[in-house]
Scaffold this active site. Structure first.
Site, short mmCIF file in Angstrom:
data_model
loop_
_atom_site.label_atom_id
_atom_site.label_comp_id
_atom_site.label_asym_id
_atom_site.label_seq_id
_atom_site.Cartn_x
_atom_site.Cartn_y
_atom_site.Cartn_z
N GLY A 39 -46.37 -4.37 -15.83
CA GLY A 39 -46.21 -5.31 -16.70
C GLY A 39 -45.86 -6.78 -16.32
NE ARG A 67 -40.35 10.04 -13.16
CZ ARG A 67 -39.49 11.05 -12.97
NH1 ARG A 67 -39.51 11.63 -12.03
NH2 ARG A 67 -38.55 11.39 -14.03
CE LYS A 140 -31.45 -2.10 8.71
NZ LYS A 140 -31.72 -0.55 9.04
CG HIS A 280 6.15 -9.66 -19.77
ND1 HIS A 280 5.26 -10.71 -19.05
CD2 HIS A 280 7.17 -10.34 -20.07
CE1 HIS A 280 5.67 -11.96 -19.23
NE2 HIS A 280 6.94 -11.80 -19.93
CG PHE A 477 12.64 16.51 -20.34
CD1 PHE A 477 13.88 16.17 -19.41
CD2 PHE A 477 11.62 17.23 -19.56
CE1 PHE A 477 13.90 16.28 -18.12
CE2 PHE A 477 11.62 17.50 -18.42
CZ PHE A 477 12.81 17.06 -17.52
NE ARG A 524 5.47 13.31 -17.97
CZ ARG A 524 5.57 13.87 -16.57
NH1 ARG A 524 6.52 14.55 -16.14
NH2 ARG A 524 4.46 13.75 -16.00
#
Length: 528
Positions: A39, A67, A140, A280, A477, A524
């Site tokens: 394209g 591909r 590279k 904060h 707890f 918790r």
């Protein structure tokens, strides 16, 4: 090392074609031969430019739905050949490989495809193979090859070529190689992250996190620390997706605190008007009410001292009445899922106030990963998305909470999830009245929250502390009964906590003796 390298031949293959025609025309004017694919080739040819198809270079047609098109020695040899190595030059001559001096590639829009919610097969087809391979090869070999992966760098290339008679400097090529490797790393990270989500395998053998630079920051948490803000492409509503209407550029601490505020107020998406004020990264006030203005005032009343210079988050679009209240004190940032024209006009008179709007609230239940760097590595965990309902609670005292206490207990539990541990939150009638955060001892958090509530009562001229008749949430707890008794002394009537201490029986007995109602969550919410 080679410094100036002239550009005689360029390979162009892009998904994002913005700015490409102007660049290609400028290159053609300088006599650069253009090679292109699919394209991109068609677009350049339609614009009247002379373009050589990559299939002419490779001797093979593009195949398998595109591909396979650039995975060929005539492309990779042209990018990887060392121009000062006689053996490389002989190999090029023997196999008819012509050097490529400039690679212009950006990748299939994988991140955008995922963000749109595309199906599995569509996402797979948007994983680029040839593009990253060429980018890595060119990067590279940046001693000889210039590589562009972002239209933002097109103008810089043309400036280089103009300044150096059609060539680029080594420093420029190094800079672009770094950008290119950073891009392919982030791209592969996005693919890996998506696939780990598809397979529900978040903790893979190797793990990376990627992002795109959203803005450089003046400094980090402190002026001597350099910093930047990156977005991860997840499109989760918040600071990264927000529109800033006014005010100075957000700082590192602004972004961190605004995120904390918006995530907290999102817990109350279905609770009617709600407001969270953060300082904060800890809430100094959270309120719900029949109007946004009243919700803000209730949040502000929890700790007016800390609210000064804080962050305000709203769960509904900002209206004029609420804006009028907010501008009465100095506020750093306001974030909301929208804002009326009237509200924006009110804020316009406060040039230092940042106003951010989003298209919605983040989903508190949305699964994602959170990570934290430590020396030699980083910790990774699921974000804390768990929540509870009344049905999940276990009443452990002789007295069960009343309906009003139960509503406040659930409210307090949502807030405690967003308070730094050890966290204690006093709530009364749908608003926080005291918050204790980040203490090494839970009893200290309990007492600090009560003391701050008392100080606020004195400042407001109240007859008594608002903790009298309140409920309390503890993110973990109570290891001993002392913290619970301190809450009772402050006037609390009901407690919500995970349970699970070796001394639960002692704590329950103390609650019964004080006439408190207490429920366990078996969950918790540590937040460090």
């Amino acid at each position: 090392m080679t410094n100036l390298v002239p550009i005689g031949r360029a390979l162009i293959s892009v998904s994002d074609k913005s700015g490409l025609l102007d660049l290609a025309r400028a290159l053609a004017v300088q006599g650069v031969e253009l090679i292109s694919t699919g394209g991109t080739s068609g677009m350049l040819r339609t614009a009247g430019l002379k373009v050589r198809d990559v299939s002419d270079v490779t001797g093979f047609p593009e195949m398998m739905d595109g591909r396979v098109k650039t995975l060929h020695p005539n492309v990779h040899g042209a990018l990887l050949a060392l121009r000062d190595d006689d053996e490389h030059l002989l190999a090029m001559a023997a196999h008819g490989i012509e050097p490529i001096d400039l690679l212009i590639v950006n990748l299939y829009p994988f991140e955008e495809t995922v963000a749109k919610g595309a199906d599995h097969d569509t996402c797979i087809e948007n994983i680029d193979i040839g593009g990253p391979a060429m980018i890595r090869a060119a990067s590279k070999n940046h001693r000889f090859v210039t590589v562009l992966t972002d239209p933002a760098d097109y103008a810089g290339l043309l400036d280089q070529m103009k300044a150096h008679d059609g060539a680029t400097t080594l420093a420029f090529r190094q800079k672009l190689a770094l950008a290119a490797y950073s891009r392919t790393a982030a791209y592969d990270t996005a693919v890996s992250g998506w696939l780990s989500g598809q397979l529900n395998q978040p903790f893979t053998r190797s793990k990376s996190f990627g992002g795109v630079l959203a803005q450089g920051l003046r400094y980090g948490e402190n002026p001597h620390q350099a910093a930047a803000f990156y977005t991860d492409g997840s499109r989760r509503e918040g600071v990264a997706t927000a529109k800033q209407w006014q005010g100075k550029e957000l700082s590192y601490n602004n972004i961190n605190d605004t995120d904390a505020a918006f995530e907290l107020v999102a817990e109350f998406a279905n609770a009617g008007p709600a407001c969270a004020i953060i300082k904060h990264a800890n809430p100094c006030g959270v309120g719900t009410a029949g109007s946004l203005k009243e919700a803000y005032l209730r949040a502000y009343a929890c700790d007016q001292t800390s609210a000064f210079g804080g962050i305000v988050a709203l769960n509904q679009p900002l209206d004029a009445e609420t804006a009028e209240e907010i501008v009465k004190i100095f506020t750093e940032v306001v974030i909301a899922p929208g804002a009326s024209d009237e509200a924006r006009a009110i804020f316009a008179g406060k040039k230092n106030l940042r106003l951010l709007t989003t298209k919605g609230l983040p989903d508190p239940a949305e699964k994602s990963l959170a990570f934290k760097q430590v020396a030699g590595g980083f910790l990774v965990q699921d974000r804390d998305t768990d929540s509870i309902t009344a049905d999940d609670l276990k009443v452990v005292t002789k007295r069960a909470p009343t309906d009003a206490e139960l509503a406040d207990l659930l409210f307090a539990w949502k807030v405690a999830k967003h308070v730094k541990s050890n966290a204690i939150v006093y709530v009364k009638d749908g608003a926080t009245v005291g918050v204790g955060a980040g203490q090494m001892s839970r009893i200290d958090s309990t007492r600090i929250a009560a003391r701050k509530a008392g100080d606020m009562a004195d400042a407001l001229g109240l007859a008594q502390s608002p903790t009298i008749g309140s409920v309390v949430a503890s993110d973990a707890f109570f290891p001993f009964a002392d913290g619970l008794l301190a809450a009772a002394e402050a006037g609390a009537t009901a407690i919500i906590q995970p349970g699970g201490s070796m001394r639960d029986d002692e704590v329950i007995a103390a609650a019964d003796a004080a006439g408190l109602a207490m429920v366990f969550t078996d969950q918790r919410h540590f937040r460090h």
